[in-house]
Design a protein around this motif. Structure first.
Motif, PDB file in Angstrom:
ATOM      1  N   ASP A 211       0.800  -1.233   0.000  1.00 25.84           N
ATOM      2  CA  ASP A 211       0.000   0.000   0.000  1.00 25.84           C
ATOM      3  C   ASP A 211       0.832   1.282   0.000  1.00 25.84           C
ATOM      4  N   GLN A 212       2.190   1.158   0.134  1.00 20.73           N
ATOM      5  CA  GLN A 212       3.008   2.365   0.254  1.00 20.73           C
ATOM      6  C   GLN A 212       4.198   2.313  -0.694  1.00 20.73           C
ATOM      7  N   ASP A 213       4.963   3.418  -0.729  1.00 26.20           N
ATOM      8  CA  ASP A 213       6.098   3.460  -1.657  1.00 26.20           C
ATOM      9  C   ASP A 213       7.198   2.482  -1.261  1.00 26.20           C
ATOM     10  N   ASN A 214       7.228   2.041   0.009  1.00 22.41           N
ATOM     11  CA  ASN A 214       8.234   1.041   0.370  1.00 22.41           C
ATOM     12  C   ASN A 214       7.846  -0.362  -0.100  1.00 22.41           C
ATOM     13  N   ASP A 215       6.689  -0.479  -0.753  1.00 23.44           N
ATOM     14  CA  ASP A 215       6.269  -1.754  -1.350  1.00 23.44           C
ATOM     15  C   ASP A 215       6.523  -1.806  -2.860  1.00 23.44           C
ATOM     16  N   LYS A 220       8.074  -4.706  -8.461  1.00 24.14           N
ATOM     17  CA  LYS A 220       8.950  -4.820  -9.630  1.00 24.14           C
ATOM     18  C   LYS A 220       9.452  -6.250  -9.855  1.00 24.14           C
ATOM     19  N   VAL A 221       9.397  -7.105  -8.812  1.00 20.82           N
ATOM     20  CA  VAL A 221       9.928  -8.461  -8.950  1.00 20.82           C
ATOM     21  C   VAL A 221       8.814  -9.509  -8.942  1.00 20.82           C
ATOM     22  N   ALA A 222       7.566  -9.062  -9.075  1.00 23.98           N
ATOM     23  CA  ALA A 222       6.436  -9.992  -9.099  1.00 23.98           C
ATOM     24  C   ALA A 222       5.461  -9.587 -10.204  1.00 23.98           C
ATOM     25  N   TYR A 223       5.086 -10.540 -11.034  1.00 23.70           N
ATOM     26  CA  TYR A 223       4.095 -10.225 -12.064  1.00 23.70           C
ATOM     27  C   TYR A 223       2.747  -9.914 -11.423  1.00 23.70           C
ATOM     28  N   TYR A 224       2.365 -10.698 -10.424  1.00 17.90           N
ATOM     29  CA  TYR A 224       1.068 -10.515  -9.778  1.00 17.90           C
ATOM     30  C   TYR A 224       1.223  -9.545  -8.605  1.00 17.90           C
ATOM     31  N   SER A 225       1.327  -8.264  -8.943  1.00 20.71           N
ATOM     32  CA  SER A 225       1.514  -7.216  -7.937  1.00 20.71           C
ATOM     33  C   SER A 225       0.176  -6.512  -7.703  1.00 20.71           C
ATOM     34  N   PHE A 226      -0.250  -6.487  -6.445  1.00 18.21           N
ATOM     35  CA  PHE A 226      -1.536  -5.910  -6.076  1.00 18.21           C
ATOM     36  C   PHE A 226      -1.347  -4.751  -5.101  1.00 18.21           C
ATOM     37  N   ALA A 227      -1.939  -3.614  -5.416  1.00 20.82           N
ATOM     38  CA  ALA A 227      -2.084  -2.527  -4.448  1.00 20.82           C
ATOM     39  C   ALA A 227      -3.495  -2.623  -3.880  1.00 20.82           C
ATOM     40  N   VAL A 228      -3.617  -2.462  -2.563  1.00 24.72           N
ATOM     41  CA  VAL A 228      -4.952  -2.469  -1.979  1.00 24.72           C
ATOM     42  C   VAL A 228      -5.643  -1.145  -2.289  1.00 24.72           C
ATOM     43  N   LYS A 229      -6.958  -1.136  -2.197  1.00 21.19           N
ATOM     44  CA  LYS A 229      -7.757   0.008  -2.613  1.00 21.19           C
ATOM     45  C   LYS A 229      -7.389   1.279  -1.860  1.00 21.19           C
ATOM     46  N   ASN A 230      -6.959   1.137  -0.609  1.00 22.54           N
ATOM     47  CA  ASN A 230      -6.600   2.296   0.222  1.00 22.54           C
ATOM     48  C   ASN A 230      -5.142   2.711   0.070  1.00 22.54           C
ATOM     49  N   ALA A 231      -4.446   2.150  -0.911  1.00 25.93           N
ATOM     50  CA  ALA A 231      -3.008   2.402  -1.080  1.00 25.93           C
ATOM     51  C   ALA A 231      -2.724   3.845  -1.501  1.00 25.93           C
ATOM     52  N   ALA A 232      -1.500   4.264  -1.244  1.00 23.23           N
ATOM     53  CA  ALA A 232      -1.025   5.569  -1.700  1.00 23.23           C
ATOM     54  C   ALA A 232      -0.956   5.575  -3.228  1.00 23.23           C
ATOM     55  N   PRO A 233      -1.122   6.734  -3.859  1.00 20.76           N
ATOM     56  CA  PRO A 233      -1.099   6.808  -5.325  1.00 20.76           C
ATOM     57  C   PRO A 233       0.138   6.180  -5.954  1.00 20.76           C
ATOM     58  N   VAL A 234       1.316   6.373  -5.339  1.00 18.45           N
ATOM     59  CA  VAL A 234       2.545   5.827  -5.918  1.00 18.45           C
ATOM     60  C   VAL A 234       2.490   4.297  -5.977  1.00 18.45           C
ATOM     61  N   ALA A 235       1.857   3.671  -4.999  1.00 28.93           N
ATOM     62  CA  ALA A 235       1.735   2.212  -4.998  1.00 28.93           C
ATOM     63  C   ALA A 235       0.726   1.749  -6.041  1.00 28.93           C
ATOM     64  N   LYS A 236      -0.368   2.476  -6.167  1.00 22.73           N
ATOM     65  CA  LYS A 236      -1.381   2.115  -7.161  1.00 22.73           C
ATOM     66  C   LYS A 236      -0.828   2.220  -8.581  1.00 22.73           C
ATOM     67  N   GLU A 237      -0.005   3.225  -8.807  1.00 20.36           N
ATOM     68  CA  GLU A 237       0.584   3.407 -10.137  1.00 20.36           C
ATOM     69  C   GLU A 237       1.576   2.298 -10.470  1.00 20.36           C
ATOM     70  N   ALA A 238       2.263   1.791  -9.450  1.00 18.25           N
ATOM     71  CA  ALA A 238       3.309   0.787  -9.679  1.00 18.25           C
ATOM     72  C   ALA A 238       2.755  -0.630  -9.790  1.00 18.25           C
ATOM     73  N   ALA A 239       1.599  -0.881  -9.166  1.00 21.98           N
ATOM     74  CA  ALA A 239       1.037  -2.233  -9.141  1.00 21.98           C
ATOM     75  C   ALA A 239       0.338  -2.562 -10.456  1.00 21.98           C
ATOM     76  N   ARG A 240       0.357  -3.835 -10.800  1.00 20.93           N
ATOM     77  CA  ARG A 240      -0.312  -4.285 -12.022  1.00 20.93           C
ATOM     78  C   ARG A 240      -1.806  -4.518 -11.803  1.00 20.93           C
ATOM     79  N   PHE A 241      -2.173  -4.885 -10.575  1.00 16.43           N
ATOM     80  CA  PHE A 241      -3.561  -5.200 -10.267  1.00 16.43           C
ATOM     81  C   PHE A 241      -4.012  -4.472  -9.005  1.00 16.43           C
TER      82      PHE A 241
END
Length: 259
Positions: A211-215, A220-241
């Motif tokens: 949910d945060q930029d430290n995630d 970057k090392v997982a194809y199935y990367s999920f940001a939770v709905k309450n995540a920070a914008p930087v995490a949502k932008e980086a996650a694939r799902f």
């Protein structure tokens, strides 16, 4: 086929600073373990906190703690990355000079604080279930693996720290209260990569949640990367799902669907 799952804790599996773990999450980890899926808890917390919170399944998970500075399992240290002593002392002094910030230092076994902030100390000890000690001078702590700057709302208050140390250290916000500082190259992502290499697991066999930029480095090392709905914008932008929020047990929903 998924062979490795990694999840952040605060803001992803539980609420920020929460110490209580839903029984359904415990059962989810047990079910994944029974199916031969490795499960890693990747957090800015110390390993003691992870072990205390995940007591029922501590022998079934890897600890990626202090943002990747420490990797362990069931109380055993597998990998520790220490900070340069001179850089650590300089950073402590600079945080100390900033009246908006409180410095908290971590070695392999404990957190340390030099300001007698009883509410903060009790919250870290009881809320995060961490080990923390009050000391006279943080500069005397040896073998430091992470230094954190704390404020009730840290955004904008640590800009001088970020500017001065961004070329020397890896600095990441971990929620609205923490700026975590570790050695360059230390991250949840690089720690997760060590587990992938150890078990010959590919990015397409890895699922991560955060949910945060430290995630972001984990994403970057997982194809199935999920940001939770309450995540920070930087995490949502980086996650694939996207997964549902931590309050709605988004990680549990995705992993149970996988299982």
């Amino acid at each position: 086929m998924i062979k490795l799952i990694a999840s952040d804790v605060d803001g992803t599996l539980v609420g920020d600073g929460g110490g209580n773990l839903d029984k359904r999450i415990v059962n989810m980890i047990k079910a994944a373990h029974d199916k031969g899926i490795h499960f890693a808890i990747a957090s800015g917390r110390q390993w003691v906190s992870i072990e205390n919170v995940f007591e029922e399944v501590k022998d079934k998970i890897f600890y990626i703690s202090d943002n990747g500075a420490y990797i362990g399992i069931n109380g055993r240290s597998l990998f520790i990355n220490k900070m340069d002593e001179h850089t650590a002392k300089d950073l402590i002094l600079d945080i100390r000079k900033n009246k908006d910030l409180i410095a908290i230092v971590a070695d392999e076994s404990s957190y340390y604080i030099e300001e007698n902030k009883e509410d903060l100390i009790n919250w870290i000890r009881d809320g995060y279930k961490s080990r923390i000690k009050l000391v006279d001078d943080l500069s005397n702590v040896k073998d430091i693996i992470k230094i954190s700057a704390y404020s009730e709302n840290i955004y904008g208050k640590a800009d001088d720290i970020i500017e001065k140390y961004s070329d020397k250290l890896l600095l990441n916000y971990a929620g609205k209260m923490w700026l975590d500082c570790t050695t360059k190259g230390v991250s949840k992502g690089n720690a997760l990569k060590k587990l992938q290499e150890a078990f010959d697991i590919t990015e397409h066999e890895t699922m991560v949640f955060g949910d945060q930029d430290n995630d972001v480095e984990m994403f970057k090392v997982a194809y199935y990367s999920f940001a939770v709905k309450n995540a920070a914008p930087v995490a949502k932008e980086a996650a694939r799902f996207m997964a549902d929020s931590n309050e709605n047990l988004g990680v549990l929903k995705i992993v149970n669907y996988l299982l």
